[in-house]
Scaffold this motif. Sequence first.
Motif, PDB file in Angstrom:
ATOM      1  N   LEU A   1     -51.066  64.846  -6.358  1.00 22.59           N
ATOM      2  CA  LEU A   1     -50.143  64.340  -7.373  1.00 22.59           C
ATOM      3  C   LEU A   1     -49.168  63.339  -6.761  1.00 22.59           C
ATOM      4  O   LEU A   1     -48.830  62.322  -7.383  1.00 22.59           O
ATOM      5  CB  LEU A   1     -49.384  65.496  -8.012  1.00 22.59           C
ATOM      6  CG  LEU A   1     -50.212  66.449  -8.896  1.00 22.59           C
ATOM      7  CD1 LEU A   1     -49.369  67.642  -9.322  1.00 22.59           C
ATOM      8  CD2 LEU A   1     -50.753  65.717 -10.112  1.00 22.59           C
ATOM      9  N   ALA A   2     -48.726  63.611  -5.535  1.00 22.55           N
ATOM     10  CA  ALA A   2     -47.805  62.687  -4.867  1.00 22.55           C
ATOM     11  C   ALA A   2     -48.496  61.353  -4.600  1.00 22.55           C
ATOM     12  O   ALA A   2     -47.894  60.278  -4.774  1.00 22.55           O
ATOM     13  CB  ALA A   2     -47.314  63.300  -3.562  1.00 22.55           C
ATOM     14  N   ARG A   3     -49.771  61.414  -4.168  1.00 26.67           N
ATOM     15  CA  ARG A   3     -50.519  60.171  -3.905  1.00 26.67           C
ATOM     16  C   ARG A   3     -50.736  59.387  -5.188  1.00 26.67           C
ATOM     17  O   ARG A   3     -50.592  58.155  -5.218  1.00 26.67           O
ATOM     18  CB  ARG A   3     -51.869  60.517  -3.265  1.00 26.67           C
ATOM     19  CG  ARG A   3     -52.781  59.324  -3.001  1.00 26.67           C
ATOM     20  CD  ARG A   3     -52.126  58.294  -2.127  1.00 26.67           C
ATOM     21  NE  ARG A   3     -53.029  57.173  -1.875  1.00 26.67           N
ATOM     22  CZ  ARG A   3     -52.629  55.966  -1.495  1.00 26.67           C
ATOM     23  NH1 ARG A   3     -51.344  55.712  -1.315  1.00 26.67           N
ATOM     24  NH2 ARG A   3     -53.508  55.005  -1.286  1.00 26.67           N
ATOM     25  N   LEU A   4     -51.050  60.070  -6.271  1.00 21.34           N
ATOM     26  CA  LEU A   4     -51.208  59.390  -7.562  1.00 21.34           C
ATOM     27  C   LEU A   4     -49.895  58.741  -7.993  1.00 21.34           C
ATOM     28  O   LEU A   4     -49.876  57.643  -8.558  1.00 21.34           O
ATOM     29  CB  LEU A   4     -51.673  60.378  -8.633  1.00 21.34           C
ATOM     30  CG  LEU A   4     -53.178  60.619  -8.758  1.00 21.34           C
ATOM     31  CD1 LEU A   4     -53.442  61.708  -9.790  1.00 21.34           C
ATOM     32  CD2 LEU A   4     -53.920  59.345  -9.136  1.00 21.34           C
ATOM     33  N   GLY A   5     -48.796  59.435  -7.713  1.00 14.76           N
ATOM     34  CA  GLY A   5     -47.490  58.873  -8.035  1.00 14.76           C
ATOM     35  C   GLY A   5     -47.228  57.595  -7.266  1.00 14.76           C
ATOM     36  O   GLY A   5     -46.680  56.620  -7.808  1.00 14.76           O
ATOM     37  N   GLU A   6     -47.637  57.557  -5.983  1.00 11.05           N
ATOM     38  CA  GLU A   6     -47.478  56.349  -5.172  1.00 11.05           C
ATOM     39  C   GLU A   6     -48.304  55.198  -5.737  1.00 11.05           C
ATOM     40  O   GLU A   6     -47.837  54.051  -5.816  1.00 11.05           O
ATOM     41  CB  GLU A   6     -47.909  56.640  -3.730  1.00 11.05           C
ATOM     42  CG  GLU A   6     -47.003  57.606  -2.984  1.00 11.05           C
ATOM     43  CD  GLU A   6     -47.569  57.968  -1.625  1.00 11.05           C
ATOM     44  OE1 GLU A   6     -48.645  57.447  -1.274  1.00 11.05           O
ATOM     45  OE2 GLU A   6     -46.935  58.783  -0.914  1.00 11.05           O
ATOM     46  N   LEU A   7     -49.537  55.514  -6.103  1.00 17.41           N
ATOM     47  CA  LEU A   7     -50.420  54.478  -6.666  1.00 17.41           C
ATOM     48  C   LEU A   7     -49.874  53.967  -7.989  1.00 17.41           C
ATOM     49  O   LEU A   7     -49.943  52.768  -8.290  1.00 17.41           O
ATOM     50  CB  LEU A   7     -51.835  55.036  -6.843  1.00 17.41           C
ATOM     51  CG  LEU A   7     -52.590  55.335  -5.544  1.00 17.41           C
ATOM     52  CD1 LEU A   7     -53.866  56.131  -5.831  1.00 17.41           C
ATOM     53  CD2 LEU A   7     -52.943  54.029  -4.830  1.00 17.41           C
ATOM     54  N   ARG A   8     -49.330  54.878  -8.769  1.00 20.99           N
ATOM     55  CA  ARG A   8     -48.726  54.479 -10.045  1.00 20.99           C
ATOM     56  C   ARG A   8     -47.571  53.503  -9.810  1.00 20.99           C
ATOM     57  O   ARG A   8     -47.433  52.492 -10.500  1.00 20.99           O
ATOM     58  CB  ARG A   8     -48.257  55.736 -10.780  1.00 20.99           C
ATOM     59  CG  ARG A   8     -47.378  55.475 -11.981  1.00 20.99           C
ATOM     60  CD  ARG A   8     -48.160  55.061 -13.210  1.00 20.99           C
ATOM     61  NE  ARG A   8     -47.274  54.683 -14.279  1.00 20.99           N
ATOM     62  CZ  ARG A   8     -46.730  55.551 -15.145  1.00 20.99           C
ATOM     63  NH1 ARG A   8     -47.007  56.830 -15.076  1.00 20.99           N
ATOM     64  NH2 ARG A   8     -45.935  55.114 -16.097  1.00 20.99           N
ATOM     65  N   LYS A   9     -46.728  53.805  -8.811  1.00 25.07           N
ATOM     66  CA  LYS A   9     -45.614  52.917  -8.493  1.00 25.07           C
ATOM     67  C   LYS A   9     -46.088  51.567  -7.972  1.00 25.07           C
ATOM     68  O   LYS A   9     -45.395  50.551  -8.135  1.00 25.07           O
ATOM     69  CB  LYS A   9     -44.701  53.580  -7.462  1.00 25.07           C
ATOM     70  CG  LYS A   9     -43.918  54.767  -7.994  1.00 25.07           C
ATOM     71  CD  LYS A   9     -43.055  55.383  -6.906  1.00 25.07           C
ATOM     72  CE  LYS A   9     -42.289  56.591  -7.439  1.00 25.07           C
ATOM     73  NZ  LYS A   9     -41.470  57.233  -6.365  1.00 25.07           N
ATOM     74  N   SER A  10     -47.282  51.548  -7.372  1.00 29.45           N
ATOM     75  CA  SER A  10     -47.843  50.297  -6.846  1.00 29.45           C
ATOM     76  C   SER A  10     -48.432  49.420  -7.946  1.00 29.45           C
ATOM     77  O   SER A  10     -48.840  48.292  -7.677  1.00 29.45           O
ATOM     78  CB  SER A  10     -48.920  50.599  -5.802  1.00 29.45           C
ATOM     79  OG  SER A  10     -48.369  51.285  -4.700  1.00 29.45           O
ATOM     80  N   GLY A  11     -48.508  49.978  -9.148  1.00 31.11           N
ATOM     81  CA  GLY A  11     -49.008  49.183 -10.266  1.00 31.11           C
ATOM     82  C   GLY A  11     -50.314  49.649 -10.861  1.00 31.11           C
ATOM     83  O   GLY A  11     -50.767  49.117 -11.878  1.00 31.11           O
ATOM     84  N   TYR A  12     -50.961  50.646 -10.233  1.00 30.83           N
ATOM     85  CA  TYR A  12     -52.220  51.153 -10.779  1.00 30.83           C
ATOM     86  C   TYR A  12     -51.948  51.954 -12.049  1.00 30.83           C
ATOM     87  O   TYR A  12     -50.926  52.643 -12.162  1.00 30.83           O
ATOM     88  CB  TYR A  12     -52.921  52.076  -9.773  1.00 30.83           C
ATOM     89  CG  TYR A  12     -53.496  51.378  -8.565  1.00 30.83           C
ATOM     90  CD1 TYR A  12     -54.814  50.951  -8.553  1.00 30.83           C
ATOM     91  CD2 TYR A  12     -52.711  51.155  -7.444  1.00 30.83           C
ATOM     92  CE1 TYR A  12     -55.339  50.317  -7.444  1.00 30.83           C
ATOM     93  CE2 TYR A  12     -53.223  50.511  -6.327  1.00 30.83           C
ATOM     94  CZ  TYR A  12     -54.544  50.091  -6.330  1.00 30.83           C
ATOM     95  OH  TYR A  12     -55.064  49.451  -5.238  1.00 30.83           O
ATOM     96  N   GLY A  13     -52.875  51.878 -12.999  1.00 27.65           N
ATOM     97  CA  GLY A  13     -52.809  52.738 -14.153  1.00 27.65           C
ATOM     98  C   GLY A  13     -53.444  54.077 -13.834  1.00 27.65           C
ATOM     99  O   GLY A  13     -54.274  54.178 -12.919  1.00 27.65           O
ATOM    100  N   VAL A  14     -53.086  55.103 -14.557  1.00 29.69           N
ATOM    101  CA  VAL A  14     -53.664  56.438 -14.381  1.00 29.69           C
ATOM    102  C   VAL A  14     -54.083  56.950 -15.749  1.00 29.69           C
ATOM    103  O   VAL A  14     -53.264  57.008 -16.670  1.00 29.69           O
ATOM    104  CB  VAL A  14     -52.657  57.417 -13.736  1.00 29.69           C
ATOM    105  CG1 VAL A  14     -53.265  58.822 -13.655  1.00 29.69           C
ATOM    106  CG2 VAL A  14     -52.240  56.934 -12.348  1.00 29.69           C
ATOM    107  N   ALA A  15     -55.357  57.288 -15.874  1.00 30.68           N
ATOM    108  CA  ALA A  15     -55.882  57.807 -17.141  1.00 30.68           C
ATOM    109  C   ALA A  15     -56.217  59.286 -16.988  1.00 30.68           C
ATOM    110  O   ALA A  15     -56.787  59.697 -15.973  1.00 30.68           O
ATOM    111  CB  ALA A  15     -57.119  57.030 -17.574  1.00 30.68           C
ATOM    112  N   VAL A  16     -55.860  60.061 -17.990  1.00 30.55           N
ATOM    113  CA  VAL A  16     -56.154  61.491 -18.004  1.00 30.55           C
ATOM    114  C   VAL A  16     -56.942  61.799 -19.270  1.00 30.55           C
ATOM    115  O   VAL A  16     -56.574  61.350 -20.362  1.00 30.55           O
ATOM    116  CB  VAL A  16     -54.860  62.323 -17.971  1.00 30.55           C
ATOM    117  CG1 VAL A  16     -55.172  63.811 -18.114  1.00 30.55           C
ATOM    118  CG2 VAL A  16     -54.103  62.077 -16.674  1.00 30.55           C
TER     119      VAL A  16
END
Length: 424
Positions: free
Chosen positions: A120-135
């Motif tokens: 979850l922390a890594r996904l949060g970092e990627l999200r801050k970098s501009g990546y979208g996250v789909a669930v």
Amino acid sequence: MTQSTMPEQAAAGLPATEPTAFLGRQPILDRNQQLIGYELLYRADAVATSALVTDDDYASLVVVASLLQDLGAEQVLGGKLGFINVGPDTLGADSPIALLDPKRTVLEFTGRESASAETLARLGELRKSGYGVAVTIDSPAVVRQPIFALATHAKVDLLRVPMEQLPLVVKLLRAAGGRRMLVAEKVETREQAAACLEHGFDCLQGFYFARPETLSARKLEPARAAVMQAIKLLLRNADVIEVDNALKRDVALSVKLLRYMNSAGMGLSTKIDSLKHAISLLGYQKLARWLTLLLATTDSRDPTAPLLARTAITRGRLMELLGEGRFDIGQRDNLFIAGTFSLLPAMLMVPMSAALAELELPQQVADGLLNRTGDFAPYLKLAEAVEDPSLAGVAQLCKELEISPKALNLAQMQATDWVNQLGI
């Protein structure tokens, strides 16, 4: 779909034992029927289904490697979003995902139930970098899972969420706060598409219109009736005066043709001010082609019509491209017509026999559409098969037609780019 030979697999952390991979590509459209992106899907070969994928993380790496090494993200995605399935082990700092444009990449996370605090922390970092996250939303309970707070896209699986639960699910998703795109995926019917739009979904995904149902008949709209009549006259090589009179019966049709002929894209040095002049310059084959496009894009109150039109025209263009070097120009025009007309039952809500009853189509086109026989039939079957994310039957059809996966993929990309340029 694309073939990837991936000579640099070792550098990407991939086994060197798999020389070939197929990349499925399924479009995602917004409420205005505009393309926003594609979900990219791994296929071990053209016959494989998702059940054959035993390592989701490896599959994700193959998709990314194919995207980066073979065709390039720009050619595959055309500047749109790429939705890529990823698992916990695909998210490391050394992952090739880091090579993708964050602003154009949405990570569809799998295994959300067992997501660790580290993941979850890594996904949060990627999200801050501009990546979208789909669930993926397959039950209302997902909104209470920690990963949901990171989601930029919530994809509601219509195969797992009953239609009667949609209002509740949408209400919960909206009430959860945050700015998320709501995507309805695995849309299989016209009714589902209309219901999703009514309930407020932002995007739709699914090729429900590739398997059209035979519904109750309805009267053609006047514009469509005029277009069908003109096409009928052209196909039987009627006199130009008769064609001219048919076009004049519909004011909108006449205006659109003259506007098209006088557009900058035509590059004509003189103004076209009469329908006869337009007909003589275009010629019957090109005019029939233009009318076929018009038929597919005629305004309709049906909210799914633009989706059908886009699929129909893309299918026709793909067949035309696959026919290059195999058929003469006239026959390639007929391939385009066959591909586009293959969705007439869904567009007009009548069986194929009724849709074609008043059209004197060339025998090859009629055989392909009505009986799935003749020279055009395997091209139509292939064009339909590549629309299915499972790619079932693609390998065998490619073998029969002596079309390489690489050539098929290139034709798909060219067809999509052509339709994009049309603004459909």
